[in-house]
Design a protein around this motif. Structure first.
Motif, PDB file in Angstrom:
ATOM      1  N   PHE A  12       0.823  -1.206   0.000  1.00 34.70           N
ATOM      2  CA  PHE A  12       0.000   0.000   0.000  1.00 34.70           C
ATOM      3  C   PHE A  12       0.852   1.249   0.000  1.00 34.70           C
ATOM      4  O   PHE A  12       0.469   2.250  -0.562  1.00 34.70           O
ATOM      5  N   ALA A  13       1.988   1.191   0.669  1.00 34.93           N
ATOM      6  CA  ALA A  13       2.852   2.370   0.702  1.00 34.93           C
ATOM      7  C   ALA A  13       4.299   1.929   0.849  1.00 34.93           C
ATOM      8  O   ALA A  13       4.627   1.141   1.717  1.00 34.93           O
ATOM      9  N   LEU A  14       5.099   2.436  -0.039  1.00 37.48           N
ATOM     10  CA  LEU A  14       6.552   2.255   0.035  1.00 37.48           C
ATOM     11  C   LEU A  14       7.123   3.603  -0.338  1.00 37.48           C
ATOM     12  O   LEU A  14       7.084   4.001  -1.496  1.00 37.48           O
ATOM     13  N   ALA A  46       0.691  -4.018  -6.154  1.00 36.08           N
ATOM     14  CA  ALA A  46       0.984  -2.659  -5.695  1.00 36.08           C
ATOM     15  C   ALA A  46       0.130  -1.705  -6.523  1.00 36.08           C
ATOM     16  O   ALA A  46      -0.330  -2.060  -7.605  1.00 36.08           O
ATOM     17  N   CYS A  47      -0.082  -0.534  -6.003  1.00 37.00           N
ATOM     18  CA  CYS A  47      -0.778   0.520  -6.742  1.00 37.00           C
ATOM     19  C   CYS A  47       0.110   1.755  -6.776  1.00 37.00           C
ATOM     20  O   CYS A  47       0.761   2.078  -5.782  1.00 37.00           O
ATOM     21  N   VAL A  48       0.128   2.404  -7.924  1.00 38.63           N
ATOM     22  CA  VAL A  48       0.835   3.672  -8.057  1.00 38.63           C
ATOM     23  C   VAL A  48      -0.075   4.657  -8.761  1.00 38.63           C
ATOM     24  O   VAL A  48      -0.894   4.283  -9.597  1.00 38.63           O
ATOM     25  N   SER A  49       0.069   5.916  -8.424  1.00 32.67           N
ATOM     26  CA  SER A  49      -0.731   6.948  -9.081  1.00 32.67           C
ATOM     27  C   SER A  49      -0.290   7.088 -10.532  1.00 32.67           C
ATOM     28  O   SER A  49       0.902   6.994 -10.839  1.00 32.67           O
ATOM     29  N   ASP A  50      -1.245   7.315 -11.415  1.00 30.29           N
ATOM     30  CA  ASP A  50      -0.919   7.405 -12.845  1.00 30.29           C
ATOM     31  C   ASP A  50       0.028   8.556 -13.150  1.00 30.29           C
ATOM     32  O   ASP A  50       0.765   8.517 -14.129  1.00 30.29           O
ATOM     33  N   PHE A  51       0.081   9.563 -12.285  1.00 28.88           N
ATOM     34  CA  PHE A  51       0.960  10.704 -12.505  1.00 28.88           C
ATOM     35  C   PHE A  51       2.342  10.515 -11.868  1.00 28.88           C
ATOM     36  O   PHE A  51       3.211  11.362 -12.002  1.00 28.88           O
ATOM     37  N   ASN A  52       2.575   9.369 -11.209  1.00 31.44           N
ATOM     38  CA  ASN A  52       3.846   9.124 -10.532  1.00 31.44           C
ATOM     39  C   ASN A  52       4.747   8.262 -11.423  1.00 31.44           C
ATOM     40  O   ASN A  52       4.901   7.058 -11.238  1.00 31.44           O
ATOM     41  N   ALA A  53       5.341   8.905 -12.411  1.00 29.38           N
ATOM     42  CA  ALA A  53       6.159   8.189 -13.396  1.00 29.38           C
ATOM     43  C   ALA A  53       7.357   7.500 -12.753  1.00 29.38           C
ATOM     44  O   ALA A  53       7.733   6.392 -13.164  1.00 29.38           O
ATOM     45  N   GLY A  54       7.944   8.104 -11.744  1.00 28.15           N
ATOM     46  CA  GLY A  54       9.091   7.497 -11.081  1.00 28.15           C
ATOM     47  C   GLY A  54       8.741   6.183 -10.408  1.00 28.15           C
ATOM     48  O   GLY A  54       9.480   5.202 -10.521  1.00 28.15           O
ATOM     49  N   ALA A  55       7.608   6.151  -9.712  1.00 29.08           N
ATOM     50  CA  ALA A  55       7.174   4.915  -9.051  1.00 29.08           C
ATOM     51  C   ALA A  55       6.823   3.841 -10.080  1.00 29.08           C
ATOM     52  O   ALA A  55       7.150   2.666  -9.899  1.00 29.08           O
ATOM     53  N   VAL A  67      -1.774  -4.089 -14.447  1.00 33.99           N
ATOM     54  CA  VAL A  67      -3.012  -4.845 -14.605  1.00 33.99           C
ATOM     55  C   VAL A  67      -4.104  -3.938 -15.143  1.00 33.99           C
ATOM     56  O   VAL A  67      -4.840  -4.312 -16.044  1.00 33.99           O
ATOM     57  N   GLY A  68      -4.196  -2.747 -14.613  1.00 29.67           N
ATOM     58  CA  GLY A  68      -5.200  -1.806 -15.090  1.00 29.67           C
ATOM     59  C   GLY A  68      -5.384  -0.642 -14.141  1.00 29.67           C
ATOM     60  O   GLY A  68      -4.871  -0.642 -13.026  1.00 29.67           O
ATOM     61  N   PRO A  69      -6.140   0.360 -14.601  1.00 26.44           N
ATOM     62  CA  PRO A  69      -6.364   1.559 -13.792  1.00 26.44           C
ATOM     63  C   PRO A  69      -7.543   1.404 -12.837  1.00 26.44           C
ATOM     64  O   PRO A  69      -8.489   0.660 -13.099  1.00 26.44           O
ATOM     65  N   LEU A  70      -7.455   2.122 -11.733  1.00 24.25           N
ATOM     66  CA  LEU A  70      -8.555   2.243 -10.778  1.00 24.25           C
ATOM     67  C   LEU A  70      -8.886   3.730 -10.707  1.00 24.25           C
ATOM     68  O   LEU A  70      -8.307   4.473  -9.906  1.00 24.25           O
ATOM     69  N   PRO A  71      -9.794   4.198 -11.568  1.00 22.15           N
ATOM     70  CA  PRO A  71     -10.077   5.637 -11.666  1.00 22.15           C
ATOM     71  C   PRO A  71     -10.638   6.219 -10.372  1.00 22.15           C
ATOM     72  O   PRO A  71     -11.433   5.578  -9.681  1.00 22.15           O
ATOM     73  N   ASP A  72     -10.201   7.434 -10.052  1.00 21.78           N
ATOM     74  CA  ASP A  72     -10.733   8.207  -8.929  1.00 21.78           C
ATOM     75  C   ASP A  72     -10.649   7.492  -7.588  1.00 21.78           C
ATOM     76  O   ASP A  72     -11.447   7.759  -6.695  1.00 21.78           O
ATOM     77  N   LEU A  73      -9.680   6.608  -7.425  1.00 20.39           N
ATOM     78  CA  LEU A  73      -9.564   5.885  -6.157  1.00 20.39           C
ATOM     79  C   LEU A  73      -9.073   6.793  -5.036  1.00 20.39           C
ATOM     80  O   LEU A  73      -9.656   6.827  -3.959  1.00 20.39           O
ATOM     81  N   LEU A  74      -8.017   7.548  -5.290  1.00 25.90           N
ATOM     82  CA  LEU A  74      -7.452   8.441  -4.265  1.00 25.90           C
ATOM     83  C   LEU A  74      -7.570   9.907  -4.622  1.00 25.90           C
ATOM     84  O   LEU A  74      -7.774  10.748  -3.751  1.00 25.90           O
ATOM     85  N   HIS A  76      -9.387  12.647  -7.336  1.00 27.48           N
ATOM     86  CA  HIS A  76     -10.391  12.857  -8.375  1.00 27.48           C
ATOM     87  C   HIS A  76      -9.711  13.253  -9.688  1.00 27.48           C
ATOM     88  O   HIS A  76      -8.845  14.120  -9.722  1.00 27.48           O
ATOM     89  N   GLY A  77     -10.085  12.568 -10.755  1.00 29.59           N
ATOM     90  CA  GLY A  77      -9.528  12.872 -12.065  1.00 29.59           C
ATOM     91  C   GLY A  77      -8.246  12.110 -12.388  1.00 29.59           C
ATOM     92  O   GLY A  77      -7.724  12.238 -13.489  1.00 29.59           O
ATOM     93  N   SER A  78      -7.748  11.350 -11.431  1.00 32.87           N
ATOM     94  CA  SER A  78      -6.559  10.533 -11.658  1.00 32.87           C
ATOM     95  C   SER A  78      -6.899   9.081 -11.355  1.00 32.87           C
ATOM     96  O   SER A  78      -7.936   8.776 -10.795  1.00 32.87           O
ATOM     97  N   ALA A  79      -5.987   8.207 -11.719  1.00 34.34           N
ATOM     98  CA  ALA A  79      -6.199   6.779 -11.466  1.00 34.34           C
ATOM     99  C   ALA A  79      -5.014   6.203 -10.714  1.00 34.34           C
ATOM    100  O   ALA A  79      -3.886   6.681 -10.847  1.00 34.34           O
ATOM    101  N   GLU A  80      -5.287   5.205  -9.927  1.00 37.63           N
ATOM    102  CA  GLU A  80      -4.231   4.381  -9.366  1.00 37.63           C
ATOM    103  C   GLU A  80      -4.060   3.217 -10.335  1.00 37.63           C
ATOM    104  O   GLU A  80      -5.044   2.654 -10.818  1.00 37.63           O
TER     105      GLU A  80
END
Length: 99
Positions: A12-14, A46-55, A67-74, A76-80
């Protein structure tokens, strides 16, 4: 500062403080998590934010596939992005039919 929060087979967090990055700590932590998880499960997620290119690059370098996106999980307007690293299927052999 290091932050690790996992469940049975999900990271969940690293997080590593910016002053400690690029020293191999993330790789060591992930290898340790994998050594624990893969003794009892075949998959690590693991989940990473779609805007976190480094992760995303970090996990890809360590064998995780998207595997795929989880829209608006954390946010709004972004996906994990759900990621998975596997050493095999959950079950071997034939899956019983539902009929």
């Amino acid at each position: 500062m290091l932050i690790i929060y996992t469940t049975q087979n999900h990271v969940f967090a690293l997080a590593i403080a910016p002053t400690l990055t690029r020293q191999g700590l993330g790789r060591l932590l992930l290898l340790h998590i994998e050594s624990l998880v893969f003794t009892r499960a075949n998959n690590l997620c693991a989940c990473v934010s779609d805007f976190n290119a480094g992760a995303r690059r970090f996990y890809h370098r360590h064998g995780f596939l998207e595997v795929g996106p989880l829209p608006d999980l954390l946010v709004h307007g972004s996906a994990e992005i759900l990621l998975r690293k596997t050493i095999g299927p959950v079950k071997d052999g034939n899956v019983p039919s539902l009929s």
